[in-house]
Scaffold this active site. Structure first.
Site, PDB file in Angstrom:
ATOM      1  N   THR A   1       1.973  85.739 -30.642  1.00  0.00           N
ATOM      2  CA  THR A   1       3.336  85.725 -30.117  1.00  0.00           C
ATOM      3  C   THR A   1       4.342  85.255 -31.162  1.00  0.00           C
ATOM      4  O   THR A   1       3.986  84.490 -32.071  1.00  0.00           O
ATOM      5  CB  THR A   1       3.391  84.774 -28.904  1.00  0.00           C
ATOM      6  OG1 THR A   1       4.741  84.464 -28.595  1.00  0.00           O
ATOM      7  CG2 THR A   1       2.692  83.448 -29.185  1.00  0.00           C
ATOM      8  N   ASP A   2       5.595  85.645 -30.978  1.00  0.00           N
ATOM      9  CA  ASP A   2       6.647  85.144 -31.875  1.00  0.00           C
ATOM     10  C   ASP A   2       6.980  83.680 -31.577  1.00  0.00           C
ATOM     11  O   ASP A   2       7.697  83.037 -32.343  1.00  0.00           O
ATOM     12  CB  ASP A   2       7.914  86.017 -31.786  1.00  0.00           C
ATOM     13  CG  ASP A   2       8.536  86.059 -30.403  1.00  0.00           C
ATOM     14  OD1 ASP A   2       7.959  85.497 -29.451  1.00  0.00           O
ATOM     15  OD2 ASP A   2       9.625  86.676 -30.265  1.00  0.00           O
ATOM     16  N   GLU A   3       6.469  83.158 -30.453  1.00  0.00           N
ATOM     17  CA  GLU A   3       6.810  81.779 -30.076  1.00  0.00           C
ATOM     18  C   GLU A   3       6.222  80.756 -31.056  1.00  0.00           C
ATOM     19  O   GLU A   3       6.656  79.609 -31.085  1.00  0.00           O
ATOM     20  CB  GLU A   3       6.366  81.497 -28.632  1.00  0.00           C
ATOM     21  CG  GLU A   3       7.005  82.483 -27.669  1.00  0.00           C
ATOM     22  CD  GLU A   3       6.824  82.174 -26.191  1.00  0.00           C
ATOM     23  OE1 GLU A   3       6.585  81.018 -25.840  1.00  0.00           O
ATOM     24  OE2 GLU A   3       6.924  83.130 -25.400  1.00  0.00           O
TER      25      GLU A   3
ATOM     26  N   TYR B   1       1.756  76.006 -24.980  1.00  0.00           N
ATOM     27  CA  TYR B   1       1.318  77.406 -25.142  1.00  0.00           C
ATOM     28  C   TYR B   1       1.463  77.855 -26.594  1.00  0.00           C
ATOM     29  O   TYR B   1       0.499  78.329 -27.212  1.00  0.00           O
ATOM     30  CB  TYR B   1       2.129  78.334 -24.224  1.00  0.00           C
ATOM     31  CG  TYR B   1       2.023  79.800 -24.597  1.00  0.00           C
ATOM     32  CD1 TYR B   1       0.816  80.486 -24.484  1.00  0.00           C
ATOM     33  CD2 TYR B   1       3.133  80.505 -25.085  1.00  0.00           C
ATOM     34  CE1 TYR B   1       0.716  81.837 -24.843  1.00  0.00           C
ATOM     35  CE2 TYR B   1       3.043  81.848 -25.442  1.00  0.00           C
ATOM     36  CZ  TYR B   1       1.829  82.507 -25.325  1.00  0.00           C
ATOM     37  OH  TYR B   1       1.740  83.835 -25.696  1.00  0.00           O
TER      38      TYR B   1
ATOM     39  N   LYS C   1      -1.341  78.912 -29.434  1.00  0.00           N
ATOM     40  CA  LYS C   1      -1.383  80.222 -30.100  1.00  0.00           C
ATOM     41  C   LYS C   1      -1.266  80.042 -31.622  1.00  0.00           C
ATOM     42  O   LYS C   1      -1.954  80.720 -32.387  1.00  0.00           O
ATOM     43  CB  LYS C   1      -0.255  81.135 -29.590  1.00  0.00           C
ATOM     44  CG  LYS C   1      -0.409  81.604 -28.161  1.00  0.00           C
ATOM     45  CD  LYS C   1      -1.652  82.453 -27.895  1.00  0.00           C
ATOM     46  CE  LYS C   1      -1.611  83.822 -28.541  1.00  0.00           C
ATOM     47  NZ  LYS C   1      -2.772  84.667 -28.114  1.00  0.00           N
TER      48      LYS C   1
ATOM     49  N   ASN D   1       7.159  90.831 -23.811  1.00  0.00           N
ATOM     50  CA  ASN D   1       6.869  92.163 -23.269  1.00  0.00           C
ATOM     51  C   ASN D   1       7.330  92.267 -21.822  1.00  0.00           C
ATOM     52  O   ASN D   1       7.353  91.273 -21.106  1.00  0.00           O
ATOM     53  CB  ASN D   1       5.363  92.416 -23.264  1.00  0.00           C
ATOM     54  CG  ASN D   1       4.777  92.700 -24.630  1.00  0.00           C
ATOM     55  OD1 ASN D   1       3.820  93.457 -24.739  1.00  0.00           O
ATOM     56  ND2 ASN D   1       5.304  92.114 -25.686  1.00  0.00           N
TER      57      ASN D   1
HETATM   58  P1  NAD Z   1      -2.062  87.702 -19.194  1.00  0.00           P
HETATM   59  O1  NAD Z   1      -1.992  86.264 -18.776  1.00  0.00           O
HETATM   60  O2  NAD Z   1      -1.429  88.737 -18.336  1.00  0.00           O
HETATM   61  O3  NAD Z   1      -3.591  88.130 -19.375  1.00  0.00           O
HETATM   62  C1  NAD Z   1      -4.544  87.319 -19.975  1.00  0.00           C
HETATM   63  C2  NAD Z   1      -5.922  87.891 -19.653  1.00  0.00           C
HETATM   64  O4  NAD Z   1      -6.899  87.081 -20.319  1.00  0.00           O
HETATM   65  C3  NAD Z   1      -6.265  87.868 -18.164  1.00  0.00           C
HETATM   66  O5  NAD Z   1      -6.848  89.091 -17.786  1.00  0.00           O
HETATM   67  C4  NAD Z   1      -7.264  86.737 -18.043  1.00  0.00           C
HETATM   68  O6  NAD Z   1      -8.200  86.916 -16.987  1.00  0.00           O
HETATM   69  C5  NAD Z   1      -7.933  86.783 -19.413  1.00  0.00           C
HETATM   70  N1  NAD Z   1      -8.534  85.494 -19.780  1.00  0.00           N
HETATM   71  C6  NAD Z   1      -7.927  84.271 -19.716  1.00  0.00           C
HETATM   72  N2  NAD Z   1      -8.806  83.321 -20.090  1.00  0.00           N
HETATM   73  C7  NAD Z   1      -9.967  83.950 -20.426  1.00  0.00           C
HETATM   74  C8  NAD Z   1     -11.222  83.522 -20.904  1.00  0.00           C
HETATM   75  N3  NAD Z   1     -11.466  82.228 -21.103  1.00  0.00           N
HETATM   76  N4  NAD Z   1     -12.174  84.436 -21.146  1.00  0.00           N
HETATM   77  C9  NAD Z   1     -11.934  85.757 -20.925  1.00  0.00           C
HETATM   78  N5  NAD Z   1     -10.765  86.223 -20.463  1.00  0.00           N
HETATM   79  C10 NAD Z   1      -9.793  85.334 -20.218  1.00  0.00           C
HETATM   80  O7  NAD Z   1      -1.485  87.723 -20.661  1.00  0.00           O
HETATM   81  P2  NAD Z   1      -0.651  88.861 -21.406  1.00  0.00           P
HETATM   82  O8  NAD Z   1       0.784  88.652 -21.118  1.00  0.00           O
HETATM   83  O9  NAD Z   1      -1.279  90.175 -21.161  1.00  0.00           O
HETATM   84  O10 NAD Z   1      -0.880  88.431 -22.925  1.00  0.00           O
HETATM   85  C11 NAD Z   1      -1.996  88.921 -23.658  1.00  0.00           C
HETATM   86  C12 NAD Z   1      -1.965  88.356 -25.065  1.00  0.00           C
HETATM   87  O11 NAD Z   1      -0.739  88.728 -25.693  1.00  0.00           O
HETATM   88  C13 NAD Z   1      -2.018  86.836 -25.121  1.00  0.00           C
HETATM   89  O12 NAD Z   1      -2.835  86.470 -26.202  1.00  0.00           O
HETATM   90  C14 NAD Z   1      -0.581  86.409 -25.350  1.00  0.00           C
HETATM   91  O13 NAD Z   1      -0.513  85.193 -26.050  1.00  0.00           O
HETATM   92  C15 NAD Z   1      -0.067  87.573 -26.181  1.00  0.00           C
HETATM   93  N6  NAD Z   1       1.379  87.854 -26.079  1.00  0.00           N
HETATM   94  C16 NAD Z   1       1.967  88.004 -24.845  1.00  0.00           C
HETATM   95  C17 NAD Z   1       3.325  88.329 -24.781  1.00  0.00           C
HETATM   96  C18 NAD Z   1       4.010  88.549 -23.453  1.00  0.00           C
HETATM   97  O14 NAD Z   1       5.228  88.768 -23.427  1.00  0.00           O
HETATM   98  N7  NAD Z   1       3.307  88.576 -22.335  1.00  0.00           N
HETATM   99  C19 NAD Z   1       4.069  88.468 -25.953  1.00  0.00           C
HETATM  100  C20 NAD Z   1       3.428  88.297 -27.188  1.00  0.00           C
HETATM  101  C21 NAD Z   1       2.081  88.004 -27.234  1.00  0.00           C
HETATM  102  P1  TYD Z   2       8.984  83.894 -19.431  1.00  0.00           P
HETATM  103  O1  TYD Z   2       8.957  85.241 -18.799  1.00  0.00           O
HETATM  104  O2  TYD Z   2       8.210  82.788 -18.797  1.00  0.00           O
HETATM  105  O3  TYD Z   2       8.539  84.103 -20.956  1.00  0.00           O
HETATM  106  P2  TYD Z   2       8.600  83.055 -22.216  1.00  0.00           P
HETATM  107  O4  TYD Z   2       8.777  81.690 -21.696  1.00  0.00           O
HETATM  108  O5  TYD Z   2       7.238  83.244 -22.831  1.00  0.00           O
HETATM  109  O6  TYD Z   2       9.706  83.534 -23.077  1.00  0.00           O
HETATM  110  O7  TYD Z   2      10.484  83.410 -19.524  1.00  0.00           O
HETATM  111  C1  TYD Z   2      11.460  84.192 -20.182  1.00  0.00           C
HETATM  112  C2  TYD Z   2      12.754  83.412 -20.168  1.00  0.00           C
HETATM  113  O8  TYD Z   2      13.232  83.315 -18.810  1.00  0.00           O
HETATM  114  C3  TYD Z   2      12.606  81.979 -20.640  1.00  0.00           C
HETATM  115  O9  TYD Z   2      13.780  81.615 -21.365  1.00  0.00           O
HETATM  116  C4  TYD Z   2      12.513  81.162 -19.353  1.00  0.00           C
HETATM  117  C5  TYD Z   2      13.361  81.954 -18.399  1.00  0.00           C
HETATM  118  N1  TYD Z   2      12.961  81.913 -16.959  1.00  0.00           N
HETATM  119  C6  TYD Z   2      13.920  81.640 -15.973  1.00  0.00           C
HETATM  120  O10 TYD Z   2      15.106  81.367 -16.263  1.00  0.00           O
HETATM  121  N2  TYD Z   2      13.513  81.648 -14.659  1.00  0.00           N
HETATM  122  C7  TYD Z   2      12.233  81.923 -14.291  1.00  0.00           C
HETATM  123  O11 TYD Z   2      11.915  81.908 -13.081  1.00  0.00           O
HETATM  124  C8  TYD Z   2      11.263  82.217 -15.322  1.00  0.00           C
HETATM  125  C9  TYD Z   2       9.843  82.523 -14.968  1.00  0.00           C
HETATM  126  C10 TYD Z   2      11.688  82.216 -16.642  1.00  0.00           C
END
Ligand code: NAD
Ligand code: TYD
Length: 361
Positions: free
Chosen positions: A136-138, A163, A167, A193
């Site tokens: 992640t960019d975080e 978190y 990461k 995403n």
């Molecule tokens: P998500 O929470 O939707 O999915 C995570 C998946 O991992 C789930 O299916 C869960 O069951 C599985 N999982 C969790 N713990 C596990 C374990 N111990 N063993 C096996 N499986 C396990 O997450 P996501 O949003 O799809 O993110 C996927 C990846 O992308 C993560 O590594 C996250 O850090 C990264 N990422 C997410 C975003 C975003 O905006 N969602 C952005 C950048 C990077």
């Molecule tokens: P989120 O979707 O949790 O992603 P991330 O924290 O990984 O960026 O949150 C996106 C932004 O929205 C973040 O600045 C927190 C804010 N947020 C709200 O204002 N209200 C909400 O209910 C949630 C879930 C997030």
């Protein structure tokens, strides 16, 4: 036939990636999806591919060394795409330990198992094997409001939340494997995403769900925190392109000039739902900016994330294809057409989660 081991493939991005890969490669590849199915894992996301002969689901924890080693012993894995993680910042603030367990130790287990399976007696690695760590960019911390400031691959790591710290730690482990063993890997650091199958704890699906139910739309702090939103299929494509065309051992930032304040996103969701719903739909009557409720800020809330995807564009030719106006419409339509999916994921423990996170704020 090339074999992929995808971890976390039942989650939001992992399932979109698997669906994308089968659409693109059909029977030219085989995918093994390893997921322990936490609250965030949902096999319904994979209904379109579950009956394929070239798809296998294995329920296993990435921290379970024996189970992961066994998968490598029984299959000649060519590519690992490692998504599995605890992914929600708010949960990490309440319970950091599981983030360390899954994100750090789980990544260590995956790296070790792949190294063991792929390493040759002279310490080099079998030809063509590749591990992609999805991050992640975080990890880069927070930007201020200077519109010309971006995260680059060279930006020093400065994570703030449990978190992002977990990461960042996992990224460092991958870097250590590359530096120490010349382990064949890449890291991608992607921005926020959005799209189908995202669990409604994250901003966009949570607000779609609440707005349709006429419930309050909780906005943290002043609502002016900025995120750089990317349509999930564009991310899936970037991951595939990095494995196909990227230079090994490199990090690529994925995202792209789609910065929006949270409050803008919330208003776009309300406006788009109004456009999409028929006048006769009773859910339309509830839709108004009056649903917006400013609540106390997230602890340590990062102000702004933004990626300039210069490197991935120059080296690989990837750039985001889905404009936000189009992507958010597609996403909202998907949630409107998949109310059953939403009902399934918001039954059971979801109410307890919501109560815990949002009451008294
Ligand atoms: P998500 O929470 O939707 O999915 C995570 C998946 O991992 C789930 O299916 C869960 O069951 C599985 N999982 C969790 N713990 C596990 C374990 N111990 N063993 C096996 N499986 C396990 O997450 P996501 O949003 O799809 O993110 C996927 C990846 O992308 C993560 O590594 C996250 O850090 C990264 N990422 C997410 C975003 C975003 O905006 N969602 C952005 C950048 C990077
Ligand atoms: P989120 O979707 O949790 O992603 P991330 O924290 O990984 O960026 O949150 C996106 C932004 O929205 C973040 O600045 C927190 C804010 N947020 C709200 O204002 N209200 C909400 O209910 C949630 C879930 C997030």
């Amino acid at each position: 036939m090339r074999t992929y081991l995808v971890t976390g493939g039942a989650g939001f991005i992992g399932s979109n990636y698997i669906n994308y890969m089968f659409k693109k490669y059909d029977n030219e590849i085989r995918i093994i999806n390893v997921d322990v199915l936490t609250y965030a894992g949902n096999l319904e996301n994979l209904r379109d591919v579950e009956d394929r002969d070239n798809y296998t689901f294995i329920r296993a924890d990435i921290c379970d060394r024996d189970a992961i080693n066994k998968i490598f012993e029984e299959n000649d894995i060519d590519r690992v795409v490692h998504f599995a993680a605890e992914s929600h910042v708010d949960r990490s603030i309440v319970n950091p330990e599981v983030f360390v367990q899954t994100n750090v130790l789980g990544t260590a287990t995956m790296l070790n198992a792949a190294k063991k399976a792929w390493e040759l007696p002279d310490g080099s690695f079998k030809e063509g094997k590749k591990f992609l760590h999805v991050s992640t960019d975080e990890v880069y911390g927070s930007l201020d409001d200077d519109p010309n400031a971006y995260f680059y691959e060279t930006t020093p790591y400065a994570p703030h939340s449990p978190y992002s710290a977990s990461k960042a730690s996992s990224d460092m482990l991958v870097k250590a494997y590359m530096d120490t063993y010349k382990f064949p890997a890449n890291i991608t650091n992607c921005s926020n995403n959005y799209g189908p199958y995202q669990f409604p704890e994250k901003l966009i699906p949570l607000h779609i769900h609440n707005a349709l139910a006429g419930k309050e739309l909780p906005v943290y702090g002043d609502g002016k925190n900025v995120r750089d939103w990317l349509y999930v299929e564009d991310h899936a494509k970037a991951i595939d392109m990095v494995q196909e065309k990227g230079r090994l051992f490199e990090t690529y930032n994925v995202g792209g000039h789609n910065e929006k304040q949270n409050i803008e996103i919330v208003k776009i969701i309300i406006d788009t739902l109004k456009e999409e719903l028929d006048d006769s739909d009773p859910r339309k009557a509830n839709l108004s900016y009056d649903l917006i409720k400013y609540i106390s800020d997230r602890k340590g809330h990062d102000r702004r994330y933004a990626i300039a995807p210069d490197k991935i564009k120059a080296e690989i030719g990837w750039e985001p294809e889905t404009m936000f106006a189009e992507g958010i419409k597609k996403t909202i339509k998907w949630y409107l057409n998949n109310t059953e999916w939403m009902e399934h994921v918001t039954s059971g423990d979801y109410e307890k989660y919501y109560e815990k996170m949002y009451s008294n704020r």
